[in-house]
Write an enzyme that holds these catalytic residues in place. Sequence first.
Site, PDB file in Angstrom:
ATOM      1  N   SER A 136       0.819  -1.116  -0.046  1.00  0.00           N
ATOM      2  CA  SER A 136       0.145  -0.111   0.097  1.00  0.00           C
ATOM      3  C   SER A 136       0.999   1.391  -0.180  1.00  0.00           C
ATOM      4  CB  SER A 136      -0.768  -0.077   1.159  1.00  0.00           C
ATOM      5  OG  SER A 136      -1.618   1.102   1.616  1.00  0.00           O
ATOM      6  N   LYS A 162      -1.121  -1.211  -4.257  1.00  0.00           N
ATOM      7  CA  LYS A 162      -2.285  -0.255  -4.120  1.00  0.00           C
ATOM      8  C   LYS A 162      -1.921   1.275  -3.857  1.00  0.00           C
ATOM      9  CE  LYS A 162      -4.641   0.241   0.270  1.00  0.00           C
ATOM     10  NZ  LYS A 162      -5.408  -0.455   1.580  1.00  0.00           N
ATOM     11  N   LYS A 164      -2.844   5.043  -3.001  1.00  0.00           N
ATOM     12  CA  LYS A 164      -3.793   5.903  -2.240  1.00  0.00           C
ATOM     13  C   LYS A 164      -4.443   7.095  -3.229  1.00  0.00           C
ATOM     14  CE  LYS A 164      -3.761   4.084   1.979  1.00  0.00           C
ATOM     15  NZ  LYS A 164      -4.927   3.528   2.738  1.00  0.00           N
ATOM     16  N   ASP A 189      -7.215   3.095  -3.229  1.00  0.00           N
ATOM     17  CA  ASP A 189      -7.781   3.357  -2.021  1.00  0.00           C
ATOM     18  C   ASP A 189      -8.265   4.688  -1.736  1.00  0.00           C
ATOM     19  OD1 ASP A 189      -8.815   3.103   0.753  1.00  0.00           O
ATOM     20  OD2 ASP A 189      -7.137   2.134   1.347  1.00  0.00           O
ATOM     21  N   GLU A 214     -11.036   0.868  -3.412  1.00  0.00           N
ATOM     22  CA  GLU A 214     -11.369   0.239  -2.095  1.00  0.00           C
ATOM     23  C   GLU A 214     -12.014   1.651  -1.284  1.00  0.00           C
ATOM     24  OE1 GLU A 214      -7.931  -1.064  -0.112  1.00  0.00           O
ATOM     25  OE2 GLU A 214      -8.532  -0.799   2.018  1.00  0.00           O
ATOM     26  N   ASP A 239     -13.613  -1.384   3.363  1.00  0.00           N
ATOM     27  CA  ASP A 239     -12.681  -1.435   4.429  1.00  0.00           C
ATOM     28  C   ASP A 239     -13.286  -0.485   5.601  1.00  0.00           C
ATOM     29  OD1 ASP A 239     -10.575  -0.691   6.156  1.00  0.00           O
ATOM     30  OD2 ASP A 239      -9.153   0.004   4.677  1.00  0.00           O
ATOM     31  N   LYS A 263      -9.797  -6.413   8.448  1.00  0.00           N
ATOM     32  CA  LYS A 263      -8.652  -5.980   9.486  1.00  0.00           C
ATOM     33  C   LYS A 263      -8.961  -6.571  10.722  1.00  0.00           C
ATOM     34  CE  LYS A 263      -7.186  -1.882   6.671  1.00  0.00           C
ATOM     35  NZ  LYS A 263      -6.889  -0.602   6.992  1.00  0.00           N
ATOM     36  N   GLY A 291      -4.495  -3.914   6.648  1.00  0.00           N
ATOM     37  CA  GLY A 291      -3.454  -3.937   8.079  1.00  0.00           C
ATOM     38  C   GLY A 291      -3.449  -2.507   8.294  1.00  0.00           C
TER      39      GLY A 291
END
Length: 371
Positions: A136, A162, A164, A189, A214, A239, A263, A291
């Site tokens: 990520s 991934k 952001k 995400d 996400e 998420d 998570k 995570g």
Amino acid sequence: VIIDHVTLRLVRIPLLQSFRTSFGSLPDKTAVIVELRTSDGLRGFGESSPFAFATYTEESIHTVFATAIHDLAPRVVGQEIHTAEELVAILAPVRGNRIAKAGFETAVWDLVSQQRGESLSACLGGVRPSIEVGESLSLYDSIDELLDCVDERVAQGYRRIKLKIEPGWDLEPVRQVRDRYPDIPLSVDANAVYHLSDSSIFEQMDEFDLLMIEQPLEFDDLVNHAALQSRIKTPLCLDESIRSVETTRAAMELGSCRIVNIKTGRVGGLVEARQIHDICAAHHAPVWMGGLFETGIGRAFNIALASLENFSLAADMSPALMYFESDLVEEGFQIRDGLVDVPTTPGTGFTVSDSRLAKYTVEDITFDTHD
Ligand code: OSB
Ligand code: MG
């Protein structure tokens, strides 16, 4: 076993580089490490891993430590507990505060797996010998910086990247990464920063062949995610919105997403996480292990959980040493060819370093049966 001591340690570990998401930068790594000691001398460690501020969910390091002290530890000390399900029942009267609860719940799983002499993965019903790992990536100030970082992670063998995103940092960086790597599994995400009125951005993302988008919309909105999912081809993944068995069932029935990020902390521990995994499997929705930048103590529970069958997409599971100057376990783990091995030894497979735990503890409190 009888839990005759509970020790809560608030730890702060400096980050090697700051990590930025749409809700802000993370200043340092904060966690509450829960230690349970039993009358026959076992020690179980668990981790609550909130961020410094209540910006990801409504829990922060401050609420977690206070809830652990005032609501959770007093219910646990002195109790006879044999299974994590029993612990969940003991803590059930306390609403929400799932990250806080997860510290206690995971510590009980550590005790249970030691007592059974089985690996945590085996205790949970895991089937995978190793876990695929993705990475990520933080928000960056420039696309060149982002591309350098993607190059590095792809070269290291990570199985999924991934990115952001936030308003002003979405279509263009994603397009450039996709142009450079037409075939890598790629996802984005948004950490809940967009609104349904931004749908056209996500419609345009369909051309990038993303594995998933996400949590694009509000952290607690399942209805608008369902509306967005019906407008785009790319699977949505939730998420922040997935808190429990109940929110998972609602998301599945509403069509709010086709993939779920689980998570351990966000959902309150491994019992709830495993039930969420099962509900998603029944709806043919793959899940993956997210995570909260856990230390090695918390990552151990994530690795074991991710060995369940329906965790079929790559996990956010970089070793703690990629982020922090030091870890709280002795062993650490290696990523080889984008995989991390699931430990097969009894317990979590990791040993807490008492000296490093002491070094990073800024506040602690112990409850014992004589208080
Ligand atoms: O949404 O998954 C997230 C980090 C900070 C805040 C939110 C998130 C993340 C991550 C963590 O992506 C990744 C990891 O623990 O390796
Ligand atoms: Mg996320």
